[in-house]
Design a protein around this motif. Structure first.
Motif, PDB file in Angstrom:
ATOM      1  N   VAL A  23       0.691  -1.196   0.090  1.00 54.06           N
ATOM      2  CA  VAL A  23      -0.095  -0.069   0.127  1.00 54.06           C
ATOM      3  C   VAL A  23       0.869   1.321  -0.008  1.00 54.06           C
ATOM      4  N   GLN A  24       1.892   1.150   0.702  1.00 56.16           N
ATOM      5  CA  GLN A  24       2.832   2.390   0.909  1.00 56.16           C
ATOM      6  C   GLN A  24       3.530   2.505  -0.262  1.00 56.16           C
ATOM      7  N   SER A  25       3.939   1.401  -1.154  1.00 54.64           N
ATOM      8  CA  SER A  25       4.565   1.385  -2.493  1.00 54.64           C
ATOM      9  C   SER A  25       3.748   2.221  -3.351  1.00 54.64           C
ATOM     10  N   ILE A  26       2.448   1.702  -3.354  1.00 59.28           N
ATOM     11  CA  ILE A  26       1.515   2.347  -4.433  1.00 59.28           C
ATOM     12  C   ILE A  26       1.253   3.671  -4.290  1.00 59.28           C
ATOM     13  N   ALA A  27       1.282   4.155  -3.077  1.00 57.91           N
ATOM     14  CA  ALA A  27       0.880   5.568  -2.580  1.00 57.91           C
ATOM     15  C   ALA A  27       2.116   6.236  -2.684  1.00 57.91           C
ATOM     16  N   ALA A  28       3.483   5.820  -2.732  1.00 59.36           N
ATOM     17  CA  ALA A  28       4.540   6.662  -3.260  1.00 59.36           C
ATOM     18  C   ALA A  28       4.542   6.719  -4.600  1.00 59.36           C
ATOM     19  N   ALA A  29       4.239   5.743  -5.359  1.00 57.77           N
ATOM     20  CA  ALA A  29       4.317   5.669  -6.797  1.00 57.77           C
ATOM     21  C   ALA A  29       3.293   6.665  -7.526  1.00 57.77           C
ATOM     22  N   ALA A  30       2.290   6.609  -6.798  1.00 58.22           N
ATOM     23  CA  ALA A  30       1.021   7.527  -7.500  1.00 58.22           C
ATOM     24  C   ALA A  30       1.206   9.070  -6.918  1.00 58.22           C
ATOM     25  N   LYS A  31       2.045   9.307  -6.087  1.00 55.67           N
ATOM     26  CA  LYS A  31       2.393  10.712  -5.688  1.00 55.67           C
ATOM     27  C   LYS A  31       3.159  11.443  -6.816  1.00 55.67           C
ATOM     28  N   PRO A  32       2.437  12.371  -7.367  1.00 59.00           N
ATOM     29  CA  PRO A  32       3.163  13.203  -8.547  1.00 59.00           C
ATOM     30  C   PRO A  32       4.498  13.684  -7.925  1.00 59.00           C
ATOM     31  N   LYS A  33       5.368  14.024  -8.800  1.00 53.89           N
ATOM     32  CA  LYS A  33       6.778  14.616  -8.378  1.00 53.89           C
ATOM     33  C   LYS A  33       6.526  16.090  -8.581  1.00 53.89           C
ATOM     34  N   LEU A  34       7.064  16.571  -7.535  1.00 58.80           N
ATOM     35  CA  LEU A  34       7.197  18.087  -7.412  1.00 58.80           C
ATOM     36  C   LEU A  34       8.261  18.788  -8.047  1.00 58.80           C
ATOM     37  N   ALA A  35       8.040  19.950  -8.881  1.00 59.94           N
ATOM     38  CA  ALA A  35       8.937  20.568  -9.588  1.00 59.94           C
ATOM     39  C   ALA A  35       9.874  21.414  -8.589  1.00 59.94           C
ATOM     40  N   ASN A  36      11.163  21.699  -8.945  1.00 62.89           N
ATOM     41  CA  ASN A  36      11.964  22.313  -7.798  1.00 62.89           C
ATOM     42  C   ASN A  36      11.766  23.884  -8.178  1.00 62.89           C
ATOM     43  N   PRO A  37      11.106  24.611  -7.174  1.00 61.55           N
ATOM     44  CA  PRO A  37      10.865  25.980  -7.374  1.00 61.55           C
ATOM     45  C   PRO A  37      12.028  27.056  -7.747  1.00 61.55           C
ATOM     46  N   ALA A  38      13.216  26.314  -7.154  1.00 61.56           N
ATOM     47  CA  ALA A  38      14.623  27.051  -7.340  1.00 61.56           C
ATOM     48  C   ALA A  38      14.746  27.507  -8.629  1.00 61.56           C
ATOM     49  N   ALA A  39      14.212  26.683  -9.759  1.00 61.58           N
ATOM     50  CA  ALA A  39      14.630  27.049 -10.857  1.00 61.58           C
ATOM     51  C   ALA A  39      14.054  28.404 -11.361  1.00 61.58           C
ATOM     52  N   VAL A  40      12.907  28.719 -11.072  1.00 59.99           N
ATOM     53  CA  VAL A  40      12.238  30.085 -11.259  1.00 59.99           C
ATOM     54  C   VAL A  40      12.844  31.165 -10.507  1.00 59.99           C
ATOM     55  N   GLY A  41      12.853  30.753  -9.261  1.00 58.14           N
ATOM     56  CA  GLY A  41      13.592  31.645  -8.351  1.00 58.14           C
ATOM     57  C   GLY A  41      15.094  32.075  -8.665  1.00 58.14           C
ATOM     58  N   LEU A  42      15.870  31.144  -8.910  1.00 58.30           N
ATOM     59  CA  LEU A  42      17.170  31.591  -9.645  1.00 58.30           C
ATOM     60  C   LEU A  42      17.266  32.266 -10.899  1.00 58.30           C
ATOM     61  N   ALA A  43      16.313  31.818 -11.956  1.00 62.00           N
ATOM     62  CA  ALA A  43      15.952  32.474 -12.893  1.00 62.00           C
ATOM     63  C   ALA A  43      15.693  34.077 -13.084  1.00 62.00           C
ATOM     64  N   GLY A  44      14.741  34.187 -12.077  1.00 64.87           N
ATOM     65  CA  GLY A  44      14.362  35.700 -11.774  1.00 64.87           C
ATOM     66  C   GLY A  44      15.367  36.467 -11.248  1.00 64.87           C
ATOM     67  N   PHE A  45      15.867  35.873 -10.224  1.00 63.52           N
ATOM     68  CA  PHE A  45      17.110  36.726  -9.460  1.00 63.52           C
ATOM     69  C   PHE A  45      18.105  37.096 -10.443  1.00 63.52           C
ATOM     70  N   GLY A  46      18.805  35.831 -11.294  1.00 66.18           N
ATOM     71  CA  GLY A  46      19.889  36.273 -12.355  1.00 66.18           C
ATOM     72  C   GLY A  46      19.597  37.144 -13.229  1.00 66.18           C
ATOM     73  N   LEU A  47      18.341  37.081 -13.888  1.00 67.71           N
ATOM     74  CA  LEU A  47      17.949  38.012 -15.164  1.00 67.71           C
ATOM     75  C   LEU A  47      17.849  39.306 -14.720  1.00 67.71           C
ATOM     76  N   THR A  48      16.934  39.593 -13.344  1.00 73.42           N
ATOM     77  CA  THR A  48      16.737  41.006 -13.055  1.00 73.42           C
ATOM     78  C   THR A  48      17.948  41.610 -12.395  1.00 73.42           C
ATOM     79  N   THR A  49      18.661  40.735 -12.050  1.00 75.88           N
ATOM     80  CA  THR A  49      20.284  41.396 -11.335  1.00 75.88           C
ATOM     81  C   THR A  49      21.202  41.660 -12.786  1.00 75.88           C
ATOM     82  N   PHE A  50      20.994  41.033 -13.656  1.00 72.45           N
ATOM     83  CA  PHE A  50      21.840  40.995 -15.034  1.00 72.45           C
ATOM     84  C   PHE A  50      21.430  42.554 -15.604  1.00 72.45           C
ATOM     85  N   MET A  51      19.952  42.768 -15.617  1.00 73.53           N
ATOM     86  CA  MET A  51      19.581  43.751 -16.266  1.00 73.53           C
ATOM     87  C   MET A  51      19.872  45.100 -15.641  1.00 73.53           C
TER      88      MET A  51
END
Length: 202
Positions: A9-37
């Motif tokens: 049951v635990q294995s099925i629940a873990a497999a069914a749980k969707p993968k979360l995206a890493n919000p750092a990708a957007v955070g670092l993108a915004g920080f870097g681009l605005t700093t550059f500009m």
């Protein structure tokens, strides 16, 4: 038997749980681009308009949202950094707009103290970055150098010289942030460390 069923049951629940995206990708993108500009503007290569709009929406709002999503991942460092620097960009744009339209105008000294406060705040995260990895430490080290140069430029040091030094340094900071962003995306897509971040300094 019940233990096996429980594990299944635990294995099925873990497999069914969707993968979360890493919000750092957007955070670092915004920080870097605005700093550059902003540094392109400080070097006299672009006007202030793109900086204000990017600062409000990408470096500001998007980065702040990324920080709030880091909270769900249990990442105190990312939560504090992205949310805070998102607010930094929004506040800086508000200062620029206030001076433009004569609403709560800020003097050179006022802006200097604003930057000093952020320098002191950033020093805490700079120490914390030593426990993340070398790429994060390098990013915060260049950020600290840039802040200090801007502080000096607002309190008597040769403004053009120190603003130029800060701009060059902070462009390097922006590229380091983009490097980490690329690492978050590419390392996930390839399923292995395509772009190494290095071990923690401490």
């Amino acid at each position: 038997m019940s233990q096996i069923a429980s594990i299944d049951v635990q294995s099925i629940a873990a497999a069914a749980k969707p993968k979360l995206a890493n919000p750092a990708a957007v955070g670092l993108a915004g920080f870097g681009l605005t700093t550059f500009m902003l540094q392109i503007h400080n070097l006299g290569l672009a006007g202030i308009g793109p900086v204000v709009y990017l600062g409000l929406f990408f470096g500001g709002l998007a980065q702040m949202i990324a920080g709030l999503q880091e909270q769900k991942c249990g990442n105190n460092f990312g939560y504090c950094a992205f949310t805070s620097y998102g607010c930094f960009w929004i506040a800086l744009c508000a200062v620029l707009l206030g001076n433009k339209f004569d609403v709560f105008k800020s003097s050179e000294t006022d802006v200097g103290w604003f930057l000093v406060a952020w320098t002191l705040f950033s020093s805490i995260l700079w120490v914390g970055s030593m426990k993340v990895h070398k790429a994060m430490f390098a990013t915060f080290s260049t950020l600290m150098v840039g802040f200090v140069c801007l502080d000096l430029a607002h309190f008597g040091a040769p403004k053009e010289l120190f603003t130029t030094i800060a701009a060059i340094d902070l462009i390097a900071c922006a590229f380091l942030a983009w490097y980490m962003m690329a690492g978050v995306i590419l390392n996930d897509l390839w399923g292995r460390p395509v772009l190494p971040m290095g071990k923690p300094v401490l």
